[in-house]
Design an enzyme around this catalytic site. Structure first.
Site, mmCIF file in Angstrom:
data_model
loop_
_atom_site.group_PDB
_atom_site.id
_atom_site.type_symbol
_atom_site.label_atom_id
_atom_site.label_comp_id
_atom_site.label_asym_id
_atom_site.label_seq_id
_atom_site.Cartn_x
_atom_site.Cartn_y
_atom_site.Cartn_z
ATOM 1 N N ASN A 1 46.343 84.717 64.945
ATOM 2 C CA ASN A 1 45.029 85.356 65.050
ATOM 3 C C ASN A 1 44.580 85.278 66.509
ATOM 4 O O ASN A 1 44.092 84.240 66.952
ATOM 5 C CB ASN A 1 44.042 84.622 64.119
ATOM 6 C CG ASN A 1 42.631 85.179 64.229
ATOM 7 O OD1 ASN A 1 42.407 86.224 64.837
ATOM 8 N ND2 ASN A 1 41.681 84.475 63.625
ATOM 9 N N LYS B 1 42.153 86.675 67.870
ATOM 10 C CA LYS B 1 40.682 86.809 68.010
ATOM 11 C C LYS B 1 40.376 87.793 69.141
ATOM 12 O O LYS B 1 41.151 88.735 69.365
ATOM 13 C CB LYS B 1 40.035 85.432 68.219
ATOM 14 C CG LYS B 1 40.498 84.431 67.152
ATOM 15 C CD LYS B 1 39.688 83.175 67.093
ATOM 16 C CE LYS B 1 40.247 82.265 65.996
ATOM 17 N NZ LYS B 1 39.448 81.078 65.789
ATOM 18 N N HIS C 1 37.176 85.795 57.489
ATOM 19 C CA HIS C 1 37.297 84.699 58.458
ATOM 20 C C HIS C 1 35.918 84.058 58.659
ATOM 21 O O HIS C 1 34.899 84.755 58.670
ATOM 22 C CB HIS C 1 37.849 85.220 59.792
ATOM 23 C CG HIS C 1 38.249 84.105 60.712
ATOM 24 N ND1 HIS C 1 37.324 83.392 61.432
ATOM 25 C CD2 HIS C 1 39.451 83.557 60.987
ATOM 26 C CE1 HIS C 1 37.957 82.446 62.114
ATOM 27 N NE2 HIS C 1 39.251 82.536 61.870
ATOM 28 N N GLU D 1 34.435 83.014 61.175
ATOM 29 C CA GLU D 1 33.645 83.557 62.295
ATOM 30 C C GLU D 1 32.919 84.828 61.872
ATOM 31 O O GLU D 1 31.794 85.094 62.311
ATOM 32 C CB GLU D 1 34.570 83.793 63.509
ATOM 33 C CG GLU D 1 34.945 82.476 64.181
ATOM 34 C CD GLU D 1 36.279 82.474 64.901
ATOM 35 O OE1 GLU D 1 36.832 83.549 65.201
ATOM 36 O OE2 GLU D 1 36.786 81.360 65.164
ATOM 37 N N GLU E 1 40.892 77.336 55.789
ATOM 38 C CA GLU E 1 40.530 76.999 57.163
ATOM 39 C C GLU E 1 39.207 76.241 57.169
ATOM 40 O O GLU E 1 38.130 76.871 57.156
ATOM 41 C CB GLU E 1 40.371 78.284 57.992
ATOM 42 C CG GLU E 1 41.627 79.105 58.104
ATOM 43 C CD GLU E 1 41.595 79.996 59.349
ATOM 44 O OE1 GLU E 1 42.503 79.882 60.173
ATOM 45 O OE2 GLU E 1 40.640 80.773 59.501
ATOM 46 N N GLY F 1 39.299 75.793 66.171
ATOM 47 C CA GLY F 1 39.056 75.809 67.609
ATOM 48 C C GLY F 1 38.481 74.513 68.144
ATOM 49 O O GLY F 1 38.054 74.435 69.296
ATOM 50 N N SER G 1 43.102 74.549 64.197
ATOM 51 C CA SER G 1 43.737 73.729 65.240
ATOM 52 C C SER G 1 45.192 73.364 64.923
ATOM 53 O O SER G 1 45.651 72.287 65.266
ATOM 54 C CB SER G 1 42.908 72.469 65.530
ATOM 55 O OG SER G 1 41.629 72.845 66.034
HETATM 56 P P1 PGA Z 1 42.410 77.772 65.803
HETATM 57 O O1 PGA Z 1 41.913 79.050 64.959
HETATM 58 O O2 PGA Z 1 43.899 77.652 65.521
HETATM 59 O O3 PGA Z 1 42.123 78.094 67.221
HETATM 60 O O4 PGA Z 1 41.663 76.599 65.289
HETATM 61 C C1 PGA Z 1 42.383 79.315 63.672
HETATM 62 C C2 PGA Z 1 41.635 80.488 63.099
HETATM 63 O O5 PGA Z 1 40.435 80.614 63.334
HETATM 64 O O6 PGA Z 1 42.224 81.325 62.386
#
Ligand code: PGA
Length: 260
Positions: A9, A11, A98, A100, A170, A176, A216
């Site tokens: 991903n 983003k 997601h 976000e 997640e 993140g 992460s």
């Molecule tokens: P990250 O993001 O690996 O940077 O924690 C994962 C995601 O949001 O899909």
């Protein structure tokens, strides 16, 4: 046995020249990594889908969109792209729900459910993201929050549709942040999600459906996470922007599949 899936991903990151370098390194490295045991999907920003489609052509890397409109019919929806459009642009996959998008763009459970249906109606395979915040976990609401996200997104879908869905657990606090759920914490939730799916579509479906972990995931922790019995791969954000790291994560997943 479930085939593992590792998804990148990106983003809102990337530029044409950086994307080219990243994909070239992945294409070269994945063949060496014998990653045929794993489905590898990249989710670039929508404007780069056509570019990336060309870059991955002839390789094992599949393409997905990070978001999709809940509207299926063409029309006056400025700024939106439909599931049919993403199919037309060469995508086989789409991320839905997601955290976000839920937190920053106001996507409710109803919106997420409508997007799941729009994706499946257009023959895109959705990766449904679910997960709790730290407050919800600490307040004892983990199971209620995650199962409600799963049930509300899946309850209107037929079993054949459900078999094309991938779930991504997640935990919001791990995205993140550099904090990861421990392999045991993640396994516990994956097992619970599989039980929820069994309750909706039967045990056979629950054993078939892939549940990947995100939050992460890194080259350092992938192996232990993927070793858990109900974890079928990863949804990778930050570490998917570095070819070496993402390749190591794909390799960890392929090794696990070999052990499997
Ligand atoms: P990250 O993001 O690996 O940077 O924690 C994962 C995601 O949001 O899909």
């Amino acid at each position: 046995m479930r085939k593992a899936l590792v998804a990148a991903n990106w983003k809102m990151n990337g530029r044409r020249s950086a994307n080219e370098k990243l994909i070239a390194a992945l294409v070269a490295g994945l063949d060496q990594a014998k990653a045929g045991a794993v489905d590898v999907v990249v989710f670039p920003p929508a404007v780069y889908l056509a570019d990336v489609r060309q870059m991955v052509s002839g390789s094992m890397i599949e393409l997905g969109a990070q978001n999709v409109s809940l509207e299926s019919l063409d029309g006056a929806f400025t700024g939106e792209c439909s599931a049919q459009m993403f199919c037309d642009a060469g995508c086989g996959w789409v991320l839905v729900g997601h955290s976000e998008r839920r937190a920053m763009f106001g996507e409710t459970e109803d919106v997420v459910a409508a997007k799941m249906r729009a994706a499946l109606d257009a023959d895109l395979s959705p990766v449904l993201c679910v997960g709790e915040t730290l407050e919800q976990r600490q307040g004892g609401a983990l199971e209620q929050v995650v199962s409600s996200q799963v049930v509300s997104a899946l309850s209107s879908l037929s079993v054949p549709m459900l078999s094309r869905v991938v779930l991504a657990y997640e935990p919001v606090w791990a995205i993140g942040s550099g904090l990861t759920a421990s392999p045991e914490q993640a396994q516990e939730v994956h097992e619970m999600i599989r039980a929820v799916v069994a309750g909706m579509g039967g045990e056979e479906l629950a054993q078939k459906i892939r549940i990947v972990y995100g939050g992460s995931v890194s080259a350092a922790n992938a192996e232990l996470i993927f070793a858990q019995p109900d974890i079928d791969g990863g949804l990778v954000g930050g570490a998917s922007l570095k070819a070496e790291d993402f390749l190591a994560i794909c390799r960890a997943s392929a090794d696990q599949a070999a052990v499997g």
